[in-house]
Every structure is written in structure tokens, then in C-alpha cells.
Motif scaffolding. Structure first.
Motif, mmCIF file in Angstrom:
data_model
loop_
_atom_site.group_PDB
_atom_site.id
_atom_site.type_symbol
_atom_site.label_atom_id
_atom_site.label_comp_id
_atom_site.label_asym_id
_atom_site.label_seq_id
_atom_site.Cartn_x
_atom_site.Cartn_y
_atom_site.Cartn_z
ATOM 1 N N SER A 169 -6.720 14.254 -1.332
ATOM 2 C CA SER A 169 -7.541 13.065 -1.599
ATOM 3 C C SER A 169 -7.977 12.975 -3.053
ATOM 4 C CB SER A 169 -8.804 13.094 -0.723
ATOM 5 O OG SER A 169 -8.456 12.997 0.631
ATOM 6 N N GLY A 200 -5.404 14.706 4.379
ATOM 7 C CA GLY A 200 -6.454 14.429 3.399
ATOM 8 C C GLY A 200 -6.663 15.498 2.340
ATOM 9 N N GLY A 226 -0.039 11.769 4.570
ATOM 10 C CA GLY A 226 -1.262 10.984 4.695
ATOM 11 C C GLY A 226 -2.113 11.326 5.901
ATOM 12 N N CYS A 273 -0.673 11.783 -2.015
ATOM 13 C CA CYS A 273 0.712 11.914 -1.523
ATOM 14 C C CYS A 273 1.274 10.579 -1.076
ATOM 15 C CB CYS A 273 0.789 12.916 -0.377
ATOM 16 S SG CYS A 273 0.116 12.312 1.198
ATOM 17 N N LEU A 274 0.406 9.576 -0.899
ATOM 18 C CA LEU A 274 0.858 8.270 -0.407
ATOM 19 C C LEU A 274 0.909 7.228 -1.512
ATOM 20 C CD1 LEU A 274 -0.787 7.733 3.117
ATOM 21 C CD2 LEU A 274 1.501 8.546 2.558
ATOM 22 N N MET A 275 0.842 7.648 -2.775
ATOM 23 C CA MET A 275 1.062 6.692 -3.861
ATOM 24 C C MET A 275 2.045 7.279 -4.851
ATOM 25 S SD MET A 275 -2.404 6.773 -6.234
ATOM 26 C CE MET A 275 -1.712 6.010 -7.717
ATOM 27 N N LEU A 281 -11.071 5.727 -2.185
ATOM 28 C CA LEU A 281 -10.480 6.971 -1.689
ATOM 29 C C LEU A 281 -9.048 6.731 -1.227
ATOM 30 C CD1 LEU A 281 -11.275 9.929 -0.957
ATOM 31 C CD2 LEU A 281 -11.837 9.059 1.331
ATOM 32 N N VAL A 282 -8.111 7.540 -1.711
ATOM 33 C CA VAL A 282 -6.705 7.422 -1.279
ATOM 34 C C VAL A 282 -6.099 8.819 -1.173
ATOM 35 C CG1 VAL A 282 -6.440 5.184 -2.466
ATOM 36 C CG2 VAL A 282 -5.707 7.266 -3.620
ATOM 37 N N CYS A 283 -4.971 8.902 -0.482
ATOM 38 C CA CYS A 283 -4.190 10.144 -0.466
ATOM 39 C C CYS A 283 -3.225 10.101 -1.642
ATOM 40 C CB CYS A 283 -3.388 10.246 0.830
ATOM 41 S SG CYS A 283 -4.370 10.614 2.276
ATOM 42 N N LYS A 320 -9.877 6.574 6.202
ATOM 43 C CA LYS A 320 -10.452 5.865 5.047
ATOM 44 C C LYS A 320 -9.472 5.925 3.870
ATOM 45 C CE LYS A 320 -14.020 4.595 7.108
ATOM 46 N NZ LYS A 320 -14.038 3.177 7.502
ATOM 47 N N GLN A 321 -8.806 7.070 3.709
ATOM 48 C CA GLN A 321 -7.835 7.213 2.621
ATOM 49 C C GLN A 321 -6.719 6.180 2.768
ATOM 50 O OE1 GLN A 321 -9.315 9.721 4.190
ATOM 51 N NE2 GLN A 321 -9.436 11.552 2.933
ATOM 52 N N VAL A 322 -6.251 6.007 4.005
ATOM 53 C CA VAL A 322 -5.169 5.057 4.260
ATOM 54 C C VAL A 322 -5.680 3.633 4.072
ATOM 55 C CG1 VAL A 322 -3.657 4.131 6.073
ATOM 56 C CG2 VAL A 322 -3.813 6.601 5.703
ATOM 57 N N GLY A 371 0.817 -1.212 0.000
ATOM 58 C CA GLY A 371 0.000 0.000 0.000
ATOM 59 C C GLY A 371 0.854 1.266 0.000
ATOM 60 N N GLY A 372 2.052 1.162 0.554
ATOM 61 C CA GLY A 372 2.973 2.303 0.539
ATOM 62 C C GLY A 372 2.704 3.364 1.584
ATOM 63 N N GLY A 432 -7.788 2.660 2.022
ATOM 64 C CA GLY A 432 -7.898 2.400 0.587
ATOM 65 C C GLY A 432 -6.637 1.756 0.017
ATOM 66 N N ARG A 433 -5.542 1.832 0.746
ATOM 67 C CA ARG A 433 -4.265 1.324 0.250
ATOM 68 C C ARG A 433 -3.582 0.372 1.229
ATOM 69 N NH1 ARG A 433 -2.390 2.012 -4.717
ATOM 70 N NH2 ARG A 433 -0.382 2.944 -4.224
ATOM 71 N N LEU A 449 6.130 5.405 1.836
ATOM 72 C CA LEU A 449 6.266 6.737 1.242
ATOM 73 C C LEU A 449 6.519 7.805 2.298
ATOM 74 C CD1 LEU A 449 5.330 5.296 -1.360
ATOM 75 C CD2 LEU A 449 4.282 7.455 -2.005
#
Lengths: 289, 158
Positions: free
Chosen positions: B51, B48, B45, B62-64, B58-60, A103-105, A31-32, A107-108, A36
Motif C-alpha cells: 500500500s 495490501g 491487490g 502492485c495494481l498501478m 490509498l492504492v496498491c 479501500k486500496q482497490v 483503474g487497472g 482508490g483506483r 494488471l
């Protein structure tokens, strides 16, 4: 300017080869959500990143022939939550995975990354330990299995050998009357790490506990399997005396640190309190209440 | 160092761009792709503000890594309005003053849209837990939560 190389192999053999070849300069990207941040802060400067998400086995959720589950190491919390049956069979593991970050975290972020990051406070780890999950790892010397509780070696470290990649978690089939739960103590609602995390998995027959496992997080350099707490629960009807013995066993197993989230004394006390609450939830679920 | 060529889809349009292997998706959006609606707040992360959705999750951004978008579907705040017509969430945020400085707003909108697609009738608690990964230093969150609840009610009525 960067010297980073990004690889996204389609097979596990290729990934293992590339990862082992690059040696200590290589990092696995699932997920990184930890990797990152570590790169951004300058704590890590990997030369090669091996993205494992294009390998089907690493992102699959399967029910095994005997009724257990196999979860790829790179499956995100959100993907696990969207699975039709997983959360019905393992509600405690799912609630632990879905307490990781926002939720954003979710997601990965993956349970594999959570385990390999080596944090004593990783939320999914005590629940996986309670579940009796086994991980499959593959490296230059082939494939092997390890118990989840044997993977963490200390803060930020694992017992994986150089070049080994975490492939999947295997959760055993569950007899009727089984369930699990995970609770954590955090100083503010959501978006923080555990002061204590507790996972309990148990099987009950006619109101009596016939088997149990207890995992504790954030109270020692690694997540703990607390066998004495499980012993106190097994054979009991979860009466006050049995819960008190199991809670005392949890508190006795703690070797925590003092930090801004909690003192040593507080973490030791909360470990026992959480055991009682988590066991009660797991028991209610096991009895279909 | 050679740049990497990435083929992806952004807001429903096929898109190609070049990036460094270490660039984040946020770097690519705000740089070569010139989509500056996604904001950089913390880059770790926690806030948000960046986003987006990746294959509807939903993802950040900055975290991919940007290279990870190869072959996937990205949606950003720029894809929320239909031409000149604002999305109901955007309209409601304006009407109910659910923003002040605006740095968090695009992330709040993308996150709220992802929630309403998944759950058209969320409780206030569900909205607050869903948006826990989006920080706002201006509004105290109440106006945002109320705007999301009202939008959800209106969208259900239509």
C-alpha cells in the motif's frame, strides 16, 4: 523483456485512434485493478496499453442541466464517494461502487472498468441497471449511447464494437420521492465477490410506488434487468404480497451456476430475499426516513 | 526496448526514474528507487502489503504501472516517520506489539495513516472495514485494530 507500449493520450479522439489502430493487441487502462492482475497471471499479454485517465471527460463527475449526473468511465469509487452531492442523489449506486474490493482497490477501480470487465458479479452493474443509466461509447465510427444492461455479452465479454471506448455513464434526473439501494450476499465480510447482488431504484408518492427498476447480479451469465419484479412493485405500497411477487420474479429470472460460493438453489432463493430487503431500504430512503 | 523516463514526487521530493512500460509502481519502488519498505505479498491487490498513496488516495502499488505516477504525488512508508522520530502509529504498533513477522506492517501503517487523515475518530467497525484489504497471518488483527484506535485517541487529545 517486454514489447508493451504505454500510451496516455490527452484527448478522446487520440485515444480512439490509437486503440483502434492497435487492434486486438490493445487494452484500455482505467483503474487497472483487473487489467494488471490479468497481465500478471499471464491471462493477457497486451501489446499496447491506452491509459484514458488523462482525458478530462473520462475522469469528470458533472451534474447535467436537467439534474442528472454524468460520470466519466475512469472515475474511481473513492472519487465518487468524495463528490458532494452524488451519494445523496444516488446512494445505492454509490454503495455498490464502494463494495468493489478493498479501500486500496476503490482508490483506483472505476465503474467503467467494472462494466467492461464483463463479470456477472460486478457490484456496480446491477445498481447502474436499476438506476436506468445509459453509457456513451466512442469508436472509429463515432459516438453512440447504450443502456447499461445491453453492454455485457457474457462472462468477460461486452457488446462494444472493436475500437470502441466506454466514455461515461449518464444517470437520469430524479423526481422527488426517489431513491435506490444495493445489497449483495457474500460468504465473508468484505473482500469477496457477490453470490447475489441486487439493485433497486424506485419513486414513491403517498406511500405508493410509481416507478421502479430492479437489477440482479451473479445469477446469470450477465447482469439482469428484471422487469417483472419492477412491475410487481409498481402501484403497490410494498405490502407483503407485492414483495413476494417481486421476489418470485427475481428468483424466476435466475440462471445461475453452482460454485464454491453458492449452489444454484441457494442463489435462486437469495435473489428473492435480497429483492425484499433492498426494496425496503430504497423505500425508506425515498420517503426520507 | 527503450525504457520510459518518469518524473514524479515521492514523499514530497521530486524524483525521476527509468522503468519498463510493464513495470508496476511496486517494481519501481523496490528496484530503481531503492525504497524497499513497500512489500510484495500477493501482487494481485488482495493483501495490501504494498500500500502507498497516490495523490493522497490509498492504492496498491502492485495494481498501478510505474509510468502512471508521471506528474503525481506518491507517498510510501518511508515518508511516515519525521527523520528519527516515529509517526504515532509506528510508535503505538511497537508498544502494543501490533506486528510479528512485519511483512504486512508497512502496508498496515500506510493504510491506517490514510484512514486517520480522512477520519480522525473512526469506530472499531470502521477501522476493521478500512483495513479489510490488508492481510496479516500473525496477529489475528486485534492488536493492530487496538493500536490504530489508541493512536487515533492520542492524536485527537494532542
Amino acid at each position: 523483456m517486454t514489447e508493451l507500449r504505454y500510451l496516455a493520450p490527452g484527448t478522446l479522439d487520440e485515444a480512439v485512434g490509437a486503440f483502434a489502430k492497435a487492434g486486438s493487441a490493445a487494452r484500455i487502462l482505467a483503474g487497472g485493478t483487473d487489467l494488471l492482475v490479468q497481465m500478471r497471471s499471464g491471462a493477457l499479454k497486451p501489446g499496447v496499453i491506452v491509459d484514458i485517465k488523462k482525458i478530462p471527460e473520462l475522469t469528470a463527475i458533472e451534474q447535467t442541466a436537467d439534474g442528472g449526473f454524468r460520470i466519466g468511465a475512469a472515475v474511481s469509487g473513492m472519487a465518487l464517494a468524495e463528490h458532494e452531492t452524488f451519494g445523496k442523489v444516488w446512494p445505492g449506486v454509490l454503495e455498490a461502487v464502494n463494495l468493489i474490493g478493498s479501500k486500496q482497490v476503490q482508490g483506483r477501480a472505476s465503474a467503467g472498468g467494472n462494466l467492461c470487465n464483463g463479470s456477472p458479479a460486478g457490484d456496480s452493474v446491477p445498481a447502474m441497471v436499476a438506476a436506468g443509466a445509459v453509457v456513451t461509447v466512442q469508436g472509429p465510427d463515432g459516438r453512440r449511447e447504450m443502456k447499461v444492461e445491453d453492454v455485457p455479452a457474457g462472462p468477460g465479454r461486452t457488446n462494444l464494437k472493436p475500437g470502441e471506448i466506454l466514455v461515461s455513464f449518464t444517470l437520469p434526473p430524479r423526481p422527488p420521492g426517489s431513491s435506490d439501494a444495493y445489497l449483495r450476499m457474500i460468504p465473508r465480510t468484505e473482500m469477496d465477490i457477490a453470490v447475489v447482488g441486487c439493485g433497486v431504484s424506485l419513486t414513491m408518492k403517498d406511500g405508493t410506488v410509481t416507478s421502479a427498476r430492479v437489477g440482479l447480479g451473479a445469477v446469470a451469465p450477465t447482469v439482469l434487468l428484471v422487469e417483472d419484479a419492477a412491475k410487481a412493485l409498481i402501484g403497490s405500497k410494498l405490502d407483503d404480497a407485492a414483495l413476494a411477487r417481486a421476489a418470485a420474479a427475481c428468483s424466476a429470472a435466475c440462471r445461475p451456476i453452482d460454485d464454491k460460493r453458492g449452489t444454484i438453489a441457494y442463489r435462486i432463493k437469495v435473489a428473492g430475499v435480497l429483492l425484499k430487503r433492498t426494496a425496503a431500504i430504497a423505500a425508506q430512503r425515498a420517503q426520507g426516513k | 526496448m527503450a525504457k520510459v523516463h518518469v518524473t514524479t514526487s515521492i514523499n514530497g521530493e521530486p524524483m525521476e526514474f527509468l522503468c519498463e512500460p510493464s513495470d508496476t509502481m511496486l517494481d519501481a519502488l523496490r528496484g530503481p528507487l531503492a525504497l524497499t519498505g513497500s512489500k510484495e505479498g500477493c501482487a494481485s491487490g488482495d493483501c495490501g502489503a504494498c500500500s502507498i498513496t497516490l495523490d493522497d488516495r490509498l492504492v496498491c502499488s502492485c495494481l498501478m504501472l510505474a509510468v502512471e505516477s508521471e506528474g503525481h504525488e506518491i507517498r510510501t512508508i518511508e515518508g511516515l516517520a519525521q527523520g528519527e522520530r516515529l509517526h504515532p502509529l509506528q510508535q503505538k504498533f511497537l508498544e502494543m506489539a501490533a506486528l510479528q513477522c512485519g511483512i504486512c506492517t508497512s502496508g498496515m501503517l500506510v493504510a491506517s495513516d490514510a484512514l486517520l487523515k480522512k477520519n480522525p475518530d473512526p469506530s472499531e467497525e470502521e477501522v476493521r472495514f478500512w483495513l479489510a484489504g490488508n492481510l496479516c497471518r500473525c496477529t489475528g488483527y486485534d492488536k493492530i485494530v487496538r493500536a490504530v484506535m489508541e493512536t487515533a485517541a492520542e492524536m485527537r487529545a494532542h
